[in-house]
Design an enzyme around this catalytic site. Structure first.
Site, short mmCIF file in Angstrom:
data_model
loop_
_atom_site.label_atom_id
_atom_site.label_comp_id
_atom_site.label_asym_id
_atom_site.label_seq_id
_atom_site.Cartn_x
_atom_site.Cartn_y
_atom_site.Cartn_z
N SER A 116 9.75 -0.74 -2.08
CA SER A 116 8.71 -0.04 -1.33
C SER A 116 9.24 1.21 -0.65
O SER A 116 10.41 1.27 -0.27
CB SER A 116 8.14 -0.98 -0.25
OG SER A 116 7.34 -0.27 0.67
N TYR A 140 9.50 -5.58 7.34
CA TYR A 140 9.10 -5.68 5.92
C TYR A 140 9.96 -4.72 5.09
O TYR A 140 10.57 -5.13 4.09
CB TYR A 140 7.62 -5.33 5.76
CG TYR A 140 7.26 -4.93 4.35
CD1 TYR A 140 7.07 -3.60 4.01
CD2 TYR A 140 7.15 -5.90 3.35
CE1 TYR A 140 6.79 -3.24 2.72
CE2 TYR A 140 6.85 -5.54 2.05
CZ TYR A 140 6.67 -4.19 1.74
OH TYR A 140 6.40 -3.82 0.45
N LYS A 144 12.98 -5.38 2.03
CA LYS A 144 13.03 -4.73 0.71
C LYS A 144 14.38 -4.04 0.51
O LYS A 144 15.00 -4.13 -0.55
CB LYS A 144 11.89 -3.73 0.56
CG LYS A 144 10.51 -4.36 0.47
CD LYS A 144 10.36 -5.18 -0.80
CE LYS A 144 8.96 -5.71 -0.98
NZ LYS A 144 8.80 -6.49 -2.22
C1 WQD Z 1 -2.62 4.49 5.39
C2 WQD Z 1 -3.12 5.51 6.40
C3 WQD Z 1 -3.00 4.71 8.66
C4 WQD Z 1 -5.97 1.50 8.08
C5 WQD Z 1 1.47 0.24 4.25
C6 WQD Z 1 2.79 -0.42 4.45
C7 WQD Z 1 3.72 -0.01 3.35
C8 WQD Z 1 3.08 -0.28 2.00
C9 WQD Z 1 1.72 0.37 1.89
C10 WQD Z 1 3.72 -2.27 0.82
C11 WQD Z 1 -2.26 5.58 7.65
C12 WQD Z 1 -4.46 4.92 8.25
C13 WQD Z 1 -5.11 2.56 7.87
C14 WQD Z 1 -7.08 1.65 8.96
C15 WQD Z 1 -6.42 3.92 9.37
N1 WQD Z 1 2.96 -1.68 1.76
N2 WQD Z 1 -5.33 3.75 8.50
N3 WQD Z 1 -7.26 2.86 9.57
O1 WQD Z 1 0.70 2.11 6.58
O2 WQD Z 1 0.86 3.96 4.83
O3 WQD Z 1 1.64 1.63 4.29
O4 WQD Z 1 0.93 -0.11 2.99
O5 WQD Z 1 4.61 -1.78 0.17
O6 WQD Z 1 4.90 -0.76 3.48
O7 WQD Z 1 3.31 0.03 5.68
O8 WQD Z 1 -0.78 2.09 4.51
O9 WQD Z 1 -3.19 1.81 4.16
O10 WQD Z 1 -2.11 0.80 6.24
O11 WQD Z 1 -2.39 3.27 6.09
O12 WQD Z 1 -6.62 5.00 9.93
O13 WQD Z 1 -7.89 0.71 9.19
O14 WQD Z 1 -4.43 5.11 6.85
O15 WQD Z 1 -2.79 5.15 9.99
O16 WQD Z 1 -2.25 6.93 8.10
P1 WQD Z 1 0.62 2.52 5.16
P2 WQD Z 1 -2.17 1.90 5.25
#
Ligand code: WQD
Length: 324
Positions: A116, A140, A144
């Protein structure tokens, strides 16, 4: 090849199993169905229902004789990993050690591992390439990275060759609708937006609109799960042809903001998708975008399905099909 896909009933795993079966590989899925869905399994794919925390079940499975293993079984909620590190250490670390030891015992020496972008933590420069410092910001991501370090030793000592694939933000669904299972209680942006569009959630909370980005909201590198699946098949081919172990980023190299995703979702779903700005989520970087040059060079990989509309449209179709 005879391939064991561990976690092959899950969101990414089922797309990988689909791609490999389409290339003529014989696929067996090993999954405890804790989050994976049996409905995601495809005709012709055998299922061994088992848990990576059960070494005996893994040994029995590996004894069937596989040419390669694809390992995608992991807990992946970054926030949860900071509250329940033991659960993540047990499942992600111990579970993977169980897999590696069962492989060594059975003489299976090719592994494609789901890593990841979380191994990098806060980006020191952009786009992030594989030479970027690896300082995970959550447990997490730490699990990895630690697994990648164990893999390097198993290569050196036991000749286990691997491909560690560092996914950026996996998104989208198979365009032909062959994967149907939706994630339950998603925390990732795009499934949450889809649940609001489908009327399963009242509104989207936007985690901060004061980031140093073009519209103030977080920018991420969304990569279509079918593009990820292709990379697994290409990595398997490379290892089967004798390639040395490799570690590559898998991203679209295109950054999209929360508001850009939200606007596309409103346009494509034709729904209002109410949203409100909330405080920033701790640990979120402003921008995270990949360089995938190494995957292009070594694997010939290209992200062809990762455009904004492709990602949103295929996801929306999956939610409509499920009657969400
Ligand atoms: C994306 C953007 C949030 C939800 C995570 C894990 C990472 C990987 C992928 C496994 C960010 C914003 C999100 C919401 C929002 N997982 N957001 N409201 O955090 O980039 O990555 O998933 O490999 O390890 O950390 O993904 O989809 O949570 O967030 O505003 O309800 O959307 O702040 O900018 P993230 P995400």
């Amino acid at each position: 090849m005879n391939v064991l896909v561990i976690g092959g009933a899950g969101y990414i795993g089922s797309h990988v199993a689909l791609e490999l079966a389409g290339r003529g590989h014989s696929i067996t899925v090993f999954d405890n169905l804790s989050s994976g869905r049996e409905e995601n399994l495809h005709p012709g794919n055998a299922l061994i229902r088992g848990d990576i925390m059960d070494p005996l079940a893994l040994s029995a499975a590996m004894a069937k004789g596989f040419d390669a293993v694809i390992h995608l079984a992991a807990l992946k909620a970054a926030g949860e990993s900071m509250v329940e590190p033991g659960k993540y250490a047990r499942n992600n670390l111990s579970g993977t050690i169980n897999i590696l030891n069962a492989m060594a015992e059975a003489g299976t020496r090719i592994l494609v591992f789901s890593s990841s972008a979380a191994v990098y933590g806060e980006p020191a420069y952009l786009p992030v390439d594989e030479g970027h410092p690896t300082e995970p910001a959550n447990f997490y991501g730490f699990t990895k990275l630690e697994i990648e370090r164990v893999l390097a030793w198993y290569d050196r000592l036991l000749g286990l060759r691997y491909a560690a694939l560092r996914y950026f933000n996996a998104a989208g669904y198979d365009a032909q609708g062959r994967v149907r299972g939706l994630e339950s209680n998603p925390a990732n942006l795009i499934p949450v937006v889809m649940e609001v569009a489908a009327g399963k959630r009242p509104e989207l909370g936007v985690f901060g609109d004061d980031y140093p980005t073009r519209d103030g909201t977080g920018v991420r590198d969304y990569v279509h799960v079918s593009d990820l699946a292709l990379a697994h098949a290409q990595a398997l081919d490379a290892l089967a042809s004798g390639s040395a172990s490799l570690t590559v980023n898998l991203g679209s190299e295109n950054g999209l903001s929360v508001y850009e995703i939200l606007e596309a979702a409103r346009r494509i779903t034709g729904t209002s998708i109410p949203a409100k700005v909330l405080p920033r989520r701790p640990g979120d970087p402003a921008t995270l975008v990949a360089s995938s040059a190494k995957a292009r060079d070594i694997l010939g990989w290209e992200a062809r399905h990762s455009g904004l509309d492709s990602i949103v449209e295929t996801t929306w179709r999956a939610y409509q099909r499920s009657g969400a």
